[in-house]
Scaffold this motif. Structure first.
Motif, PDB file in Angstrom:
ATOM      1  N   ALA A  30       0.825  -1.213   0.000  1.00  0.00           N
ATOM      2  CA  ALA A  30       0.000   0.000   0.000  1.00  0.00           C
ATOM      3  C   ALA A  30       0.857   1.260   0.000  1.00  0.00           C
ATOM      4  O   ALA A  30       0.484   2.278  -0.595  1.00  0.00           O
ATOM      5  CB  ALA A  30      -0.937   0.002   1.206  1.00  0.00           C
ATOM      6  N   THR A  31       2.003   1.203   0.663  1.00  0.00           N
ATOM      7  CA  THR A  31       2.889   2.367   0.743  1.00  0.00           C
ATOM      8  C   THR A  31       3.997   2.323  -0.304  1.00  0.00           C
ATOM      9  O   THR A  31       4.865   3.200  -0.330  1.00  0.00           O
ATOM     10  CB  THR A  31       3.520   2.458   2.149  1.00  0.00           C
ATOM     11  N   LEU A  32       3.972   1.274  -1.146  1.00  0.00           N
ATOM     12  CA  LEU A  32       4.981   1.065  -2.185  1.00  0.00           C
ATOM     13  C   LEU A  32       6.391   0.946  -1.623  1.00  0.00           C
ATOM     14  O   LEU A  32       7.371   1.230  -2.316  1.00  0.00           O
ATOM     15  CB  LEU A  32       4.925   2.198  -3.219  1.00  0.00           C
ATOM     16  N   SER A  33       6.481   0.499  -0.378  1.00  0.00           N
ATOM     17  CA  SER A  33       7.791   0.323   0.243  1.00  0.00           C
ATOM     18  C   SER A  33       8.250  -1.131   0.219  1.00  0.00           C
ATOM     19  O   SER A  33       9.409  -1.429   0.493  1.00  0.00           O
ATOM     20  CB  SER A  33       7.753   0.812   1.704  1.00  0.00           C
ATOM     21  N   TRP A 267       3.190   0.120  11.266  1.00  0.00           N
ATOM     22  CA  TRP A 267       2.126   0.904  11.890  1.00  0.00           C
ATOM     23  C   TRP A 267       2.727   2.071  12.668  1.00  0.00           C
ATOM     24  O   TRP A 267       2.238   3.206  12.605  1.00  0.00           O
ATOM     25  CB  TRP A 267       1.281   0.036  12.817  1.00  0.00           C
ATOM     26  N   VAL A 268       3.796   1.801  13.388  1.00  0.00           N
ATOM     27  CA  VAL A 268       4.482   2.862  14.141  1.00  0.00           C
ATOM     28  C   VAL A 268       5.098   3.867  13.179  1.00  0.00           C
ATOM     29  O   VAL A 268       5.052   5.079  13.405  1.00  0.00           O
ATOM     30  CB  VAL A 268       5.579   2.256  15.044  1.00  0.00           C
ATOM     31  N   LYS A 269       5.644   3.364  12.091  1.00  0.00           N
ATOM     32  CA  LYS A 269       6.328   4.212  11.117  1.00  0.00           C
ATOM     33  C   LYS A 269       5.380   5.192  10.431  1.00  0.00           C
ATOM     34  O   LYS A 269       5.729   6.361  10.202  1.00  0.00           O
ATOM     35  CB  LYS A 269       7.003   3.329  10.067  1.00  0.00           C
ATOM     36  N   TYR A 270       4.173   4.733  10.118  1.00  0.00           N
ATOM     37  CA  TYR A 270       3.246   5.565   9.354  1.00  0.00           C
ATOM     38  C   TYR A 270       2.079   6.123  10.169  1.00  0.00           C
ATOM     39  O   TYR A 270       1.462   7.113   9.772  1.00  0.00           O
ATOM     40  CB  TYR A 270       2.678   4.784   8.165  1.00  0.00           C
ATOM     41  N   LYS A 271       1.730   5.465  11.287  1.00  0.00           N
ATOM     42  CA  LYS A 271       0.556   5.884  12.047  1.00  0.00           C
ATOM     43  C   LYS A 271       0.917   6.332  13.463  1.00  0.00           C
ATOM     44  O   LYS A 271       1.125   7.508  13.704  1.00  0.00           O
ATOM     45  CB  LYS A 271      -0.479   4.744  12.087  1.00  0.00           C
ATOM     46  N   ASN A 272       0.955   5.404  14.400  1.00  0.00           N
ATOM     47  CA  ASN A 272       1.211   5.760  15.794  1.00  0.00           C
ATOM     48  C   ASN A 272       1.641   4.534  16.591  1.00  0.00           C
ATOM     49  O   ASN A 272       1.754   3.435  16.042  1.00  0.00           O
ATOM     50  CB  ASN A 272      -0.053   6.372  16.424  1.00  0.00           C
ATOM     51  N   THR A 329      -5.674   3.952  -0.718  1.00  0.00           N
ATOM     52  CA  THR A 329      -5.726   3.953   0.742  1.00  0.00           C
ATOM     53  C   THR A 329      -4.345   4.143   1.344  1.00  0.00           C
ATOM     54  O   THR A 329      -4.199   4.828   2.359  1.00  0.00           O
ATOM     55  CB  THR A 329      -6.336   2.627   1.252  1.00  0.00           C
ATOM     56  N   GLY A 330      -3.348   3.545   0.703  1.00  0.00           N
ATOM     57  CA  GLY A 330      -1.987   3.739   1.185  1.00  0.00           C
ATOM     58  C   GLY A 330      -1.585   5.199   1.172  1.00  0.00           C
ATOM     59  O   GLY A 330      -0.945   5.702   2.098  1.00  0.00           O
ATOM     60  N   ARG A 331      -2.007   5.889   0.128  1.00  0.00           N
ATOM     61  CA  ARG A 331      -1.676   7.319  -0.014  1.00  0.00           C
ATOM     62  C   ARG A 331      -2.448   8.162   1.009  1.00  0.00           C
ATOM     63  O   ARG A 331      -1.887   9.077   1.617  1.00  0.00           O
ATOM     64  CB  ARG A 331      -2.003   7.773  -1.431  1.00  0.00           C
ATOM     65  N   LYS A 336       2.880   9.757   4.382  1.00  0.00           N
ATOM     66  CA  LYS A 336       4.337   9.616   4.399  1.00  0.00           C
ATOM     67  C   LYS A 336       4.797   9.128   5.756  1.00  0.00           C
ATOM     68  O   LYS A 336       4.156   9.368   6.771  1.00  0.00           O
ATOM     69  CB  LYS A 336       5.005  10.941   4.069  1.00  0.00           C
ATOM     70  N   ALA A 337       5.931   8.442   5.751  1.00  0.00           N
ATOM     71  CA  ALA A 337       6.504   7.948   6.997  1.00  0.00           C
ATOM     72  C   ALA A 337       6.887   9.140   7.877  1.00  0.00           C
ATOM     73  O   ALA A 337       7.265  10.206   7.389  1.00  0.00           O
ATOM     74  CB  ALA A 337       7.737   7.101   6.719  1.00  0.00           C
TER      75      ALA A 337
END
Length: 338
Positions: A30-33, A267-272, A329-331, A336-337
């Motif tokens: 989803a984040t293309l990572s 999840w920590v990297k992109y959300k919380n 959805t990823g976007r 962004k991280a």
């Protein structure tokens, strides 16, 4: 039952080998990572299309093409992609990761059960938006049966998918990437071809039907035409996912990697870093994932891979909209991280 559990165990082992069941891997698409899942699926579909259609031509297996119900395929695909991105699991990988100790997978399973039940309840009122039903269309039906042109097209399309897999691997910029996706894709193609065989299961691999089947049974909401329709595949998939669950548990214990974990690195990297946030969104993601899967009549394993191997038009279109929903959805959801 024992055979089906065994097949599910093998399925789980294949996905664990390349970490295709992991939240970080699936949310990475989803984040293309991390494009490991996309590469493995393209490889499985490409090789599987050739193997399966030859097997069917030899009379060893039969087609199980899903109908092209336009609204269900398009809307269901988009909704499924949204749920897949938020949850970070597919219906099949939920069982495997739950066996490995992923607590967010449990929240996703619970959400999925609710999604399956609500879909059964709402189906009569949303039936209109699922159509029209164009029938079971595949490259084989378009080509007019077992013709030389069909097999030539199958080989060409299979090689195109395989080429896409290697092409994505070449352009992917990820320092820790490896070639495990290749073996996983090959093994998924072989396993699915075996499951399709008349002497084994004579059906495609699938997972999402489990959720409405179990939810309807637990709630007693079984006196309806939809439950009657999904009884046979639902029962098979319960035992298949039981095997996948046992695979996640046993193999993670053997490797010393079993771990109760709710929040994962991505999840920590992109959300919380909030356990409550992750649990709530996992539940929501599971609900949305299964609702979308039931609208489309399948999921990643039952539609994208199994249907893709049959070169079913419904499954190929479904895959396009799944990835569209996943990437959008990823976007929007992950951004962004930090």
């Amino acid at each position: 039952m024992i055979l089906t559990v065994f097949l599910g165990f093998i399925f789980g082992g294949i996905l664990q080998y390349a970490k295709l069941n992991k939240f970080n891997t699936i949310s990475g698409v989803a984040t293309l990572s991390d494009l490991t899942v996309a590469k493995a699926i393209a490889m499985a579909v490409g090789l599987g299309a050739i193997l399966l259609n030859v097997s069917i031509g030899m009379g060893w297996a039969g087609y199980h093409v899903k109908p092209f119900v336009v609204g269900g395929i398009i809307l269901g695909g988009l909704i499924f992609g949204v749920g897949m991105a938020i949850l970070g699991y597919c219906p099949g990988t939920l069982a495997i990761s739950l066996g490995e100790g992923s607590a967010d997978a449990l929240a996703g399973v619970i959400g999925g059960l609710f999604g399956g039940l609500i879909y059964t309840v709402l189906l009569p009122s949303i039936q209109g938006i699922l159509g029209p039903d164009l029938g079971k269309i595949s490259v084989n039906s378009i080509a007019g049966g077992n013709s030389a042109a069909f097999y030539a097209a199958t080989v060409v399309l299979g090689l195109i998918f395989i080429g896409i897999a290697f092409g994505v691997h070449k352009i992917e910029k990820r320092p820790e990437k490896n070639m495990k996706w290749l073996l996983a894709g090959i093994l998924l193609a072989l396993l699915n071809t075996i499951v399709f065989s008349k002497g084994v299961s004579n059906r495609p691999i699938g997972a999402s039907t489990t959720f409405p089947y179990v939810a309807d049974w637990l709630s007693g909401f079984t006196n309806n035409s939809y439950f009657e329709k999904i009884q046979v595949p639902g029962n098979w998939e319960v035992f298949f996912l039981l095997g996948a669950l046992l695979s996640g548990l046993i193999l993670s214990l053997i490797r010393g990697e079993f771990k109760i974990q709710l929040i994962h690195e991505n999840w920590v990297k992109y959300k919380n870093n909030s356990a409550v946030s992750r649990a709530i969104w996992a539940f929501i993601g599971g609900f949305v994932l299964i609702f979308g899967a039931r609208m489309a009549g399948g999921c990643t394993s039952g539609h994208v891979i199994s249907g893709g191997m049959q070169l079913a038009i419904s499954s190929l279109v479904f895959a396009v909209f799944v990835f569209a929903g996943l990437l959008i959805t990823g976007r929007v959801f992950y951004g962004k991280a930090k």
